[in-house]
Design a protein around this motif. Sequence first.
Motif, PDB file in Angstrom:
ATOM      1  N   TRP A  80       0.863  -1.196   0.000  1.00 48.19           N
ATOM      2  CA  TRP A  80       0.000   0.000   0.000  1.00 48.19           C
ATOM      3  C   TRP A  80       0.892   1.237   0.000  1.00 48.19           C
ATOM      4  O   TRP A  80       1.627   1.478   0.950  1.00 48.19           O
ATOM      5  CB  TRP A  80      -0.943   0.003   1.215  1.00 48.19           C
ATOM      6  N   GLY A  81       0.884   1.983  -1.080  1.00 47.30           N
ATOM      7  CA  GLY A  81       1.718   3.186  -1.207  1.00 47.30           C
ATOM      8  C   GLY A  81       2.938   2.894  -2.057  1.00 47.30           C
ATOM      9  O   GLY A  81       3.509   1.801  -1.990  1.00 47.30           O
ATOM     10  N   ASN A  82       3.308   3.892  -2.886  1.00 47.46           N
ATOM     11  CA  ASN A  82       4.480   3.749  -3.753  1.00 47.46           C
ATOM     12  C   ASN A  82       5.580   4.706  -3.333  1.00 47.46           C
ATOM     13  O   ASN A  82       5.298   5.827  -2.930  1.00 47.46           O
ATOM     14  CB  ASN A  82       4.105   4.082  -5.208  1.00 47.46           C
ATOM     15  N   ARG A  83       6.836   4.267  -3.447  1.00 44.90           N
ATOM     16  CA  ARG A  83       7.930   5.235  -3.260  1.00 44.90           C
ATOM     17  C   ARG A  83       8.254   5.913  -4.591  1.00 44.90           C
ATOM     18  O   ARG A  83       8.844   6.975  -4.626  1.00 44.90           O
ATOM     19  CB  ARG A  83       9.146   4.590  -2.624  1.00 44.90           C
ATOM     20  N   ASP A  84       7.877   5.241  -5.704  1.00 41.76           N
ATOM     21  CA  ASP A  84       8.005   5.853  -7.028  1.00 41.76           C
ATOM     22  C   ASP A  84       6.738   5.490  -7.798  1.00 41.76           C
ATOM     23  O   ASP A  84       6.506   4.319  -8.103  1.00 41.76           O
ATOM     24  CB  ASP A  84       9.249   5.320  -7.746  1.00 41.76           C
ATOM     25  N   ARG A  85       5.959   6.538  -8.079  1.00 40.26           N
ATOM     26  CA  ARG A  85       4.641   6.314  -8.656  1.00 40.26           C
ATOM     27  C   ARG A  85       4.730   5.812 -10.100  1.00 40.26           C
ATOM     28  O   ARG A  85       4.028   4.899 -10.503  1.00 40.26           O
ATOM     29  CB  ARG A  85       3.910   7.650  -8.586  1.00 40.26           C
ATOM     30  N   ARG A  86       5.639   6.417 -10.884  1.00 36.86           N
ATOM     31  CA  ARG A  86       5.726   6.067 -12.297  1.00 36.86           C
ATOM     32  C   ARG A  86       6.187   4.614 -12.471  1.00 36.86           C
ATOM     33  O   ARG A  86       5.633   3.862 -13.252  1.00 36.86           O
ATOM     34  CB  ARG A  86       6.704   7.030 -12.997  1.00 36.86           C
ATOM     35  N   LEU A  87       7.200   4.229 -11.692  1.00 36.22           N
ATOM     36  CA  LEU A  87       7.728   2.866 -11.809  1.00 36.22           C
ATOM     37  C   LEU A  87       6.969   1.864 -10.934  1.00 36.22           C
ATOM     38  O   LEU A  87       7.277   0.684 -10.931  1.00 36.22           O
ATOM     39  CB  LEU A  87       9.210   2.844 -11.414  1.00 36.22           C
ATOM     40  N   ARG A  88       6.012   2.368 -10.155  1.00 36.45           N
ATOM     41  CA  ARG A  88       5.286   1.534  -9.182  1.00 36.45           C
ATOM     42  C   ARG A  88       6.271   0.759  -8.316  1.00 36.45           C
ATOM     43  O   ARG A  88       6.186  -0.475  -8.191  1.00 36.45           O
ATOM     44  CB  ARG A  88       4.298   0.580  -9.875  1.00 36.45           C
ATOM     45  N   LEU A  89       7.231   1.494  -7.740  1.00 34.97           N
ATOM     46  CA  LEU A  89       8.121   0.885  -6.742  1.00 34.97           C
ATOM     47  C   LEU A  89       7.391   1.015  -5.421  1.00 34.97           C
ATOM     48  O   LEU A  89       7.082   2.128  -4.985  1.00 34.97           O
ATOM     49  CB  LEU A  89       9.461   1.620  -6.677  1.00 34.97           C
ATOM     50  N   GLY A 135      -5.591   5.218  -4.325  1.00 36.16           N
ATOM     51  CA  GLY A 135      -5.356   4.979  -2.893  1.00 36.16           C
ATOM     52  C   GLY A 135      -3.870   5.009  -2.542  1.00 36.16           C
ATOM     53  O   GLY A 135      -3.483   5.585  -1.514  1.00 36.16           O
ATOM     54  N   HIS A 136      -3.032   4.407  -3.408  1.00 35.76           N
ATOM     55  CA  HIS A 136      -1.587   4.401  -3.134  1.00 35.76           C
ATOM     56  C   HIS A 136      -1.060   5.831  -2.957  1.00 35.76           C
ATOM     57  O   HIS A 136      -0.134   6.075  -2.187  1.00 35.76           O
ATOM     58  CB  HIS A 136      -0.817   3.728  -4.279  1.00 35.76           C
ATOM     59  N   GLU A 137      -1.680   6.754  -3.707  1.00 32.28           N
ATOM     60  CA  GLU A 137      -1.233   8.157  -3.683  1.00 32.28           C
ATOM     61  C   GLU A 137      -1.422   8.814  -2.325  1.00 32.28           C
ATOM     62  O   GLU A 137      -0.689   9.732  -1.967  1.00 32.28           O
ATOM     63  CB  GLU A 137      -2.053   8.987  -4.683  1.00 32.28           C
ATOM     64  N   GLN A 168       1.459   5.280   8.203  1.00 32.93           N
ATOM     65  CA  GLN A 168       2.093   4.586   7.069  1.00 32.93           C
ATOM     66  C   GLN A 168       3.573   4.287   7.357  1.00 32.93           C
ATOM     67  O   GLN A 168       4.055   3.199   7.049  1.00 32.93           O
ATOM     68  CB  GLN A 168       1.919   5.421   5.778  1.00 32.93           C
ATOM     69  N   SER A 169       4.285   5.239   7.968  1.00 33.48           N
ATOM     70  CA  SER A 169       5.720   4.996   8.206  1.00 33.48           C
ATOM     71  C   SER A 169       5.908   3.856   9.209  1.00 33.48           C
ATOM     72  O   SER A 169       6.825   3.043   9.067  1.00 33.48           O
ATOM     73  CB  SER A 169       6.423   6.270   8.658  1.00 33.48           C
ATOM     74  N   ALA A 170       5.009   3.772  10.193  1.00 34.51           N
ATOM     75  CA  ALA A 170       5.108   2.669  11.168  1.00 34.51           C
ATOM     76  C   ALA A 170       4.788   1.339  10.479  1.00 34.51           C
ATOM     77  O   ALA A 170       5.439   0.314  10.721  1.00 34.51           O
ATOM     78  CB  ALA A 170       4.156   2.912  12.332  1.00 34.51           C
ATOM     79  N   ARG A 171       3.792   1.362   9.597  1.00 36.71           N
ATOM     80  CA  ARG A 171       3.415   0.125   8.885  1.00 36.71           C
ATOM     81  C   ARG A 171       4.564  -0.366   7.997  1.00 36.71           C
ATOM     82  O   ARG A 171       4.925  -1.548   8.032  1.00 36.71           O
ATOM     83  CB  ARG A 171       2.155   0.369   8.026  1.00 36.71           C
ATOM     84  N   THR A 172       5.168   0.561   7.235  1.00 39.91           N
ATOM     85  CA  THR A 172       6.225   0.113   6.322  1.00 39.91           C
ATOM     86  C   THR A 172       7.500  -0.269   7.091  1.00 39.91           C
ATOM     87  O   THR A 172       8.190  -1.205   6.705  1.00 39.91           O
ATOM     88  CB  THR A 172       6.554   1.179   5.238  1.00 39.91           C
ATOM     89  N   VAL A 182      -4.201   2.599   8.074  1.00 36.14           N
ATOM     90  CA  VAL A 182      -3.580   3.636   7.230  1.00 36.14           C
ATOM     91  C   VAL A 182      -4.633   4.246   6.305  1.00 36.14           C
ATOM     92  O   VAL A 182      -4.758   5.466   6.194  1.00 36.14           O
ATOM     93  CB  VAL A 182      -2.408   3.039   6.409  1.00 36.14           C
ATOM     94  N   MET A 183      -5.414   3.382   5.659  1.00 33.23           N
ATOM     95  CA  MET A 183      -6.449   3.875   4.729  1.00 33.23           C
ATOM     96  C   MET A 183      -7.426   4.819   5.444  1.00 33.23           C
ATOM     97  O   MET A 183      -7.767   5.888   4.937  1.00 33.23           O
ATOM     98  CB  MET A 183      -7.217   2.693   4.137  1.00 33.23           C
TER      99      MET A 183
END
Length: 330
Positions: A22-31, A197-199, A207-211, A247-248
Amino acid sequence: MAETGKRATARAHSNIAFVKYWGNRDRRLRLPANSSISMNLSSLHTTTTVEWRDQFTQDNLTINGSAAAEGARRRVQNHLDALRARFEIDAFARVDSQNNFPMGTGIASSASAFAALTLAAVSALGVQIPEHEMSRLARLGSGSAARSIPAGFVEWHAGDSHEASFAESFAAARHWDLVDVIAIVSREHKRVGSSAGHETAASSIFQSARTATAPERIRSAKSAILRRDFERFASVVEQDSNLMHAVMMTSAPPLFYWAPLSLRIMQAVRRWRQEEGLEVCYTLDAGPNVHCICRAGAADAVANRLRGLSQGLAIASSPVGPGAYILPAV
Ligand code: PMV
Protein backbone atom coordinates in the motif's frame (compact mmCIF):
# COMPACT_ATOMS: atom_id res chain seq x y z
CA MET A 1 14.67 -5.66 -32.45
CA ALA A 2 11.60 -7.74 -31.66
CA GLU A 3 9.41 -9.06 -34.50
CA THR A 4 5.80 -7.96 -34.90
CA GLY A 5 2.91 -9.60 -36.77
CA LYS A 6 2.50 -12.42 -34.28
CA ARG A 7 -0.05 -13.24 -31.64
CA ALA A 8 0.06 -15.08 -28.33
CA THR A 9 -2.43 -16.00 -25.60
CA ALA A 10 -1.48 -16.03 -21.92
CA ARG A 11 -3.31 -16.82 -18.70
CA ALA A 12 -2.54 -15.31 -15.29
CA HIS A 13 -4.23 -15.84 -11.95
CA SER A 14 -5.40 -13.30 -9.44
CA ASN A 15 -3.53 -13.22 -6.11
CA ILE A 16 -4.33 -12.38 -2.49
CA ALA A 17 -1.67 -10.64 -0.38
CA PHE A 18 -0.90 -11.77 3.18
CA VAL A 19 1.50 -8.88 3.82
CA LYS A 20 0.04 -6.04 1.77
CA TYR A 21 1.40 -3.49 -0.66
CA TRP A 22 0.00 0.00 0.00
CA GLY A 23 1.72 3.19 -1.21
CA ASN A 24 4.48 3.75 -3.75
CA ARG A 25 7.93 5.24 -3.26
CA ASP A 26 8.01 5.85 -7.03
CA ARG A 27 4.64 6.31 -8.66
CA ARG A 28 5.73 6.07 -12.30
CA LEU A 29 7.73 2.87 -11.81
CA ARG A 30 5.29 1.53 -9.18
CA LEU A 31 8.12 0.89 -6.74
CA PRO A 32 6.20 -0.07 -3.60
CA ALA A 33 6.68 1.45 -0.14
CA ASN A 34 7.23 -2.08 1.23
CA SER A 35 7.77 -5.67 0.14
CA SER A 36 4.71 -7.95 0.11
CA ILE A 37 3.80 -11.63 -0.02
CA SER A 38 0.82 -13.41 -1.56
CA MET A 39 -0.58 -16.61 -2.99
CA ASN A 40 -2.01 -17.01 -6.47
CA LEU A 41 -5.66 -18.01 -6.81
CA SER A 42 -6.14 -20.92 -9.20
CA SER A 43 -9.89 -20.45 -9.76
CA LEU A 44 -9.72 -16.76 -10.71
CA HIS A 45 -7.91 -15.92 -13.91
CA THR A 46 -7.61 -13.63 -16.91
CA THR A 47 -6.86 -14.96 -20.39
CA THR A 48 -5.48 -12.42 -22.83
CA THR A 49 -4.57 -12.57 -26.51
CA VAL A 50 -2.24 -9.92 -27.93
CA GLU A 51 -1.56 -9.40 -31.60
CA TRP A 52 1.00 -6.81 -32.77
CA ARG A 53 0.75 -5.56 -36.36
CA ASP A 54 2.59 -2.83 -38.20
CA GLN A 55 -0.64 -2.22 -40.16
CA PHE A 56 -2.73 -1.35 -37.06
CA THR A 57 -3.23 2.39 -36.68
CA GLN A 58 -4.05 2.30 -32.95
CA ASP A 59 -4.23 -0.06 -29.98
CA ASN A 60 -7.55 -1.85 -29.60
CA LEU A 61 -8.84 -3.42 -26.36
CA THR A 62 -11.85 -5.66 -25.71
CA ILE A 63 -12.68 -7.00 -22.25
CA ASN A 64 -15.08 -9.95 -22.01
CA GLY A 65 -16.08 -9.39 -25.63
CA SER A 66 -16.95 -5.67 -25.43
CA ALA A 67 -14.95 -2.55 -26.26
CA ALA A 68 -13.22 -1.41 -23.06
CA ALA A 69 -14.14 1.79 -21.21
CA GLU A 70 -11.89 4.81 -21.74
CA GLY A 71 -10.04 4.51 -18.39
CA ALA A 72 -9.11 0.85 -18.94
CA ARG A 73 -8.13 1.57 -22.55
CA ARG A 74 -5.80 4.40 -21.53
CA ARG A 75 -4.16 2.31 -18.81
CA VAL A 76 -3.52 -0.60 -21.19
CA GLN A 77 -2.21 1.80 -23.82
CA ASN A 78 0.25 3.26 -21.27
CA HIS A 79 1.43 -0.24 -20.47
CA LEU A 80 1.85 -1.09 -24.16
CA ASP A 81 3.85 2.16 -24.51
CA ALA A 82 6.24 0.91 -21.79
CA LEU A 83 6.60 -2.42 -23.64
CA ARG A 84 7.11 -0.65 -26.99
CA ALA A 85 9.91 1.40 -25.41
CA ARG A 86 11.51 -1.66 -23.79
CA PHE A 87 11.47 -3.75 -26.99
CA GLU A 88 12.06 -0.89 -29.42
CA ILE A 89 8.98 -1.36 -31.58
CA ASP A 90 6.34 1.09 -32.75
CA ALA A 91 3.56 -1.28 -33.85
CA PHE A 92 0.10 -1.11 -32.28
CA ALA A 93 -1.62 -4.08 -30.69
CA ARG A 94 -5.02 -5.74 -30.61
CA VAL A 95 -5.75 -6.99 -27.10
CA ASP A 96 -8.62 -9.29 -26.16
CA SER A 97 -9.00 -10.05 -22.47
CA GLN A 98 -11.42 -12.41 -20.70
CA ASN A 99 -11.91 -12.78 -16.96
CA ASN A 100 -13.38 -16.09 -15.79
CA PHE A 101 -14.90 -14.27 -12.82
CA PRO A 102 -17.63 -11.75 -13.55
CA MET A 103 -16.44 -8.14 -13.48
CA GLY A 104 -18.21 -6.17 -10.81
CA THR A 105 -17.92 -8.88 -8.17
CA GLY A 106 -15.49 -6.60 -6.37
CA ILE A 107 -12.74 -9.19 -6.94
CA ALA A 108 -9.72 -7.26 -8.19
CA SER A 109 -8.75 -8.09 -11.74
CA SER A 110 -5.79 -5.74 -12.28
CA ALA A 111 -3.18 -8.24 -11.01
CA SER A 112 -4.28 -11.09 -13.31
CA ALA A 113 -5.07 -8.65 -16.14
CA PHE A 114 -1.66 -6.94 -16.30
CA ALA A 115 0.25 -10.18 -15.71
CA ALA A 116 -1.59 -11.90 -18.59
CA LEU A 117 -1.27 -8.82 -20.82
CA THR A 118 2.48 -8.57 -20.21
CA LEU A 119 3.18 -12.24 -20.82
CA ALA A 120 1.02 -12.36 -23.97
CA ALA A 121 2.46 -9.10 -25.35
CA VAL A 122 6.09 -10.15 -24.81
CA SER A 123 5.51 -13.68 -26.16
CA ALA A 124 3.76 -12.33 -29.25
CA LEU A 125 6.96 -10.43 -30.03
CA GLY A 126 8.80 -13.74 -30.10
CA VAL A 127 11.26 -12.70 -27.37
CA GLN A 128 12.28 -14.81 -24.38
CA ILE A 129 13.00 -13.03 -21.10
CA PRO A 130 13.61 -14.43 -17.60
CA GLU A 131 10.72 -14.62 -15.09
CA HIS A 132 12.18 -11.79 -12.94
CA GLU A 133 12.13 -9.50 -15.94
CA MET A 134 8.54 -10.49 -16.81
CA SER A 135 7.54 -9.70 -13.22
CA ARG A 136 9.25 -6.26 -13.39
CA LEU A 137 7.41 -5.43 -16.62
CA ALA A 138 4.04 -6.60 -15.22
CA ARG A 139 4.67 -4.35 -12.18
CA LEU A 140 4.64 -1.28 -14.45
CA GLY A 141 0.97 -2.00 -15.31
CA SER A 142 -0.23 -2.76 -11.77
CA GLY A 143 1.98 -3.35 -8.75
CA SER A 144 0.27 -6.53 -7.61
CA ALA A 145 0.55 -7.95 -11.17
CA ALA A 146 4.26 -8.50 -10.46
CA ARG A 147 3.13 -11.22 -8.00
CA SER A 148 0.89 -13.01 -10.52
CA ILE A 149 3.84 -13.97 -12.75
CA PRO A 150 5.62 -16.50 -10.44
CA ALA A 151 3.84 -19.63 -9.14
CA GLY A 152 2.29 -20.50 -5.78
CA PHE A 153 3.46 -18.51 -2.74
CA VAL A 154 5.25 -15.37 -3.84
CA GLU A 155 7.35 -12.53 -2.41
CA TRP A 156 7.63 -9.18 -4.19
CA HIS A 157 10.91 -7.53 -3.21
CA ALA A 158 10.18 -3.81 -2.95
CA GLY A 159 13.61 -2.79 -4.25
CA ASP A 160 14.70 0.80 -4.80
CA SER A 161 15.07 0.67 -8.59
CA HIS A 162 13.25 -0.85 -11.56
CA GLU A 163 15.86 -3.64 -11.64
CA ALA A 164 15.54 -4.51 -7.96
CA SER A 165 11.74 -4.59 -7.76
CA PHE A 166 10.32 -7.97 -8.83
CA ALA A 167 8.47 -10.96 -7.41
CA GLU A 168 9.58 -14.57 -7.07
CA SER A 169 8.13 -17.77 -5.74
CA PHE A 170 9.26 -19.00 -2.30
CA ALA A 171 7.03 -22.10 -2.13
CA ALA A 172 5.19 -24.15 -4.77
CA ALA A 173 1.38 -24.14 -4.93
CA ARG A 174 1.27 -27.73 -3.60
CA HIS A 175 3.35 -26.77 -0.53
CA TRP A 176 0.28 -25.96 1.61
CA ASP A 177 -3.42 -26.64 0.95
CA LEU A 178 -4.73 -23.14 1.67
CA VAL A 179 -8.03 -21.97 0.17
CA ASP A 180 -9.33 -18.41 -0.18
CA VAL A 181 -13.09 -18.42 0.54
CA ILE A 182 -14.20 -14.95 -0.55
CA ALA A 183 -17.33 -13.41 0.96
CA ILE A 184 -18.67 -11.06 -1.76
CA VAL A 185 -20.02 -8.38 0.54
CA SER A 186 -20.54 -5.85 -2.25
CA ARG A 187 -20.53 -6.04 -6.04
CA GLU A 188 -20.23 -2.28 -6.39
CA HIS A 189 -17.27 -0.85 -8.24
CA LYS A 190 -14.94 0.71 -5.66
CA ARG A 191 -15.21 4.49 -5.56
CA VAL A 192 -11.50 4.95 -4.92
CA GLY A 193 -9.39 2.34 -6.70
CA SER A 194 -5.99 1.19 -5.50
CA SER A 195 -3.97 3.38 -7.92
CA ALA A 196 -5.55 6.51 -6.38
CA GLY A 197 -5.36 4.98 -2.89
CA HIS A 198 -1.59 4.40 -3.13
CA GLU A 199 -1.23 8.16 -3.68
CA THR A 200 -2.78 9.05 -0.34
CA ALA A 201 -1.03 6.39 1.78
CA ALA A 202 1.84 8.66 2.86
CA SER A 203 -0.63 11.18 4.28
CA SER A 204 -1.44 8.81 7.17
CA ILE A 205 0.84 9.17 10.19
CA PHE A 206 0.62 5.37 10.51
CA GLN A 207 2.09 4.59 7.07
CA SER A 208 5.72 5.00 8.21
CA ALA A 209 5.11 2.67 11.17
CA ARG A 210 3.41 0.13 8.89
CA THR A 211 6.23 0.11 6.32
CA ALA A 212 8.99 0.12 8.97
CA THR A 213 7.55 -3.05 10.53
CA ALA A 214 6.64 -4.81 7.25
CA PRO A 215 9.99 -6.70 6.97
CA GLU A 216 9.31 -8.36 10.33
CA ARG A 217 5.81 -9.42 9.24
CA ILE A 218 7.21 -10.75 5.95
CA ARG A 219 9.77 -12.86 7.85
CA SER A 220 7.13 -14.12 10.23
CA ALA A 221 4.47 -14.89 7.56
CA LYS A 222 7.01 -16.60 5.29
CA SER A 223 8.33 -18.74 8.09
CA ALA A 224 4.75 -19.65 9.15
CA ILE A 225 3.95 -20.66 5.56
CA LEU A 226 7.17 -22.67 5.19
CA ARG A 227 6.41 -24.50 8.48
CA ARG A 228 2.68 -24.71 7.78
CA ASP A 229 2.03 -23.07 11.16
CA PHE A 230 -1.54 -21.83 10.75
CA GLU A 231 -1.88 -20.13 14.14
CA ARG A 232 1.15 -17.93 13.57
CA PHE A 233 0.19 -17.32 9.93
CA ALA A 234 -3.33 -16.21 10.98
CA SER A 235 -2.12 -13.69 13.52
CA VAL A 236 0.31 -11.98 11.07
CA VAL A 237 -2.18 -11.96 8.18
CA GLU A 238 -4.99 -10.39 10.24
CA GLN A 239 -2.65 -7.86 11.85
CA ASP A 240 -1.26 -6.81 8.48
CA SER A 241 -4.73 -6.34 6.97
CA ASN A 242 -5.80 -4.27 10.01
CA LEU A 243 -2.65 -2.14 9.74
CA MET A 244 -3.27 -1.39 6.06
CA HIS A 245 -6.90 -0.44 6.77
CA ALA A 246 -5.79 1.74 9.71
CA VAL A 247 -3.58 3.64 7.23
CA MET A 248 -6.45 3.87 4.73
CA MET A 249 -8.89 5.19 7.34
CA THR A 250 -6.43 7.82 8.60
CA SER A 251 -5.30 9.11 5.19
CA ALA A 252 -6.37 12.46 3.76
CA PRO A 253 -9.02 12.02 2.46
CA PRO A 254 -9.84 8.93 4.56
CA LEU A 255 -10.71 5.70 2.77
CA PHE A 256 -13.28 3.47 4.46
CA TYR A 257 -13.42 0.19 2.59
CA TRP A 258 -15.09 -1.93 5.28
CA ALA A 259 -18.87 -2.39 5.22
CA PRO A 260 -20.78 -3.29 8.42
CA LEU A 261 -20.99 -6.91 7.18
CA SER A 262 -17.21 -6.99 6.58
CA LEU A 263 -16.63 -6.26 10.27
CA ARG A 264 -19.21 -8.85 11.37
CA ILE A 265 -17.42 -11.46 9.27
CA MET A 266 -13.97 -10.48 10.63
CA GLN A 267 -15.22 -10.85 14.21
CA ALA A 268 -16.91 -14.17 13.43
CA VAL A 269 -13.76 -15.55 11.74
CA ARG A 270 -11.71 -14.81 14.86
CA ARG A 271 -14.35 -16.47 17.03
CA TRP A 272 -14.47 -19.59 14.82
CA ARG A 273 -10.69 -19.90 15.05
CA GLN A 274 -10.14 -19.04 18.68
CA GLU A 275 -13.19 -20.66 20.26
CA GLU A 276 -13.88 -23.53 17.88
CA GLY A 277 -10.44 -24.32 16.47
CA LEU A 278 -11.45 -23.80 12.81
CA GLU A 279 -8.29 -23.00 10.82
CA VAL A 280 -9.38 -19.76 9.16
CA CYS A 281 -8.28 -16.11 9.19
CA TYR A 282 -9.33 -12.97 7.30
CA THR A 283 -7.74 -10.36 5.06
CA LEU A 284 -9.30 -7.47 3.07
CA ASP A 285 -7.97 -5.54 0.07
CA ALA A 286 -9.19 -2.15 -1.16
CA GLY A 287 -12.85 -3.16 -0.87
CA PRO A 288 -15.41 -4.66 1.53
CA ASN A 289 -15.10 -8.29 0.39
CA VAL A 290 -13.61 -10.56 3.05
CA HIS A 291 -11.00 -13.10 1.98
CA CYS A 292 -11.25 -15.97 4.47
CA ILE A 293 -8.02 -17.94 4.20
CA CYS A 294 -8.39 -21.48 5.50
CA ARG A 295 -7.08 -25.01 5.23
CA ALA A 296 -8.75 -27.02 2.43
CA GLY A 297 -10.46 -29.27 4.96
CA ALA A 298 -12.21 -26.28 6.55
CA ALA A 299 -13.38 -24.59 3.29
CA ASP A 300 -16.93 -26.06 3.22
CA ALA A 301 -17.47 -25.29 6.89
CA VAL A 302 -16.26 -21.71 6.38
CA ALA A 303 -18.56 -21.20 3.36
CA ASN A 304 -21.56 -22.62 5.27
CA ARG A 305 -20.86 -20.43 8.29
CA LEU A 306 -20.52 -17.35 6.08
CA ARG A 307 -23.93 -18.11 4.53
CA GLY A 308 -25.30 -18.48 8.04
CA LEU A 309 -24.15 -14.93 8.87
CA SER A 310 -25.88 -13.35 5.87
CA GLN A 311 -28.56 -15.09 3.83
CA GLY A 312 -27.90 -15.16 0.10
CA LEU A 313 -24.27 -14.05 0.51
CA ALA A 314 -22.33 -14.80 -2.70
CA ILE A 315 -19.11 -16.74 -2.20
CA ALA A 316 -16.16 -17.47 -4.51
CA SER A 317 -13.54 -19.98 -3.50
CA SER A 318 -10.04 -20.77 -4.73
CA PRO A 319 -7.08 -22.97 -3.84
CA VAL A 320 -3.45 -21.89 -4.41
CA GLY A 321 -2.65 -21.36 -8.08
CA PRO A 322 0.15 -21.53 -10.64
CA GLY A 323 2.13 -18.68 -12.19
CA ALA A 324 1.29 -17.08 -15.52
CA TYR A 325 1.61 -19.28 -18.61
CA ILE A 326 1.19 -19.34 -22.37
CA LEU A 327 -1.77 -21.21 -23.85
CA PRO A 328 -1.37 -23.14 -27.11
CA ALA A 329 -2.51 -21.29 -30.25
CA VAL A 330 -6.09 -22.15 -31.33
O1 PMV B 1 -1.74 -3.54 -7.66
P1 PMV B 1 -2.71 -2.57 -7.12
O2 PMV B 1 -2.37 -1.15 -7.46
O3 PMV B 1 -4.13 -2.93 -7.46
O4 PMV B 1 -2.62 -2.59 -5.52
C1 PMV B 1 -3.04 -3.67 -4.71
C2 PMV B 1 -3.29 -3.21 -3.33
C3 PMV B 1 -3.92 -4.21 -2.37
O5 PMV B 1 -4.69 -5.17 -3.06
C4 PMV B 1 -4.85 -3.46 -1.42
C5 PMV B 1 -2.86 -4.91 -1.53
C6 PMV B 1 -2.03 -5.96 -2.22
O6 PMV B 1 -0.85 -6.10 -1.82
O7 PMV B 1 -2.53 -6.68 -3.11
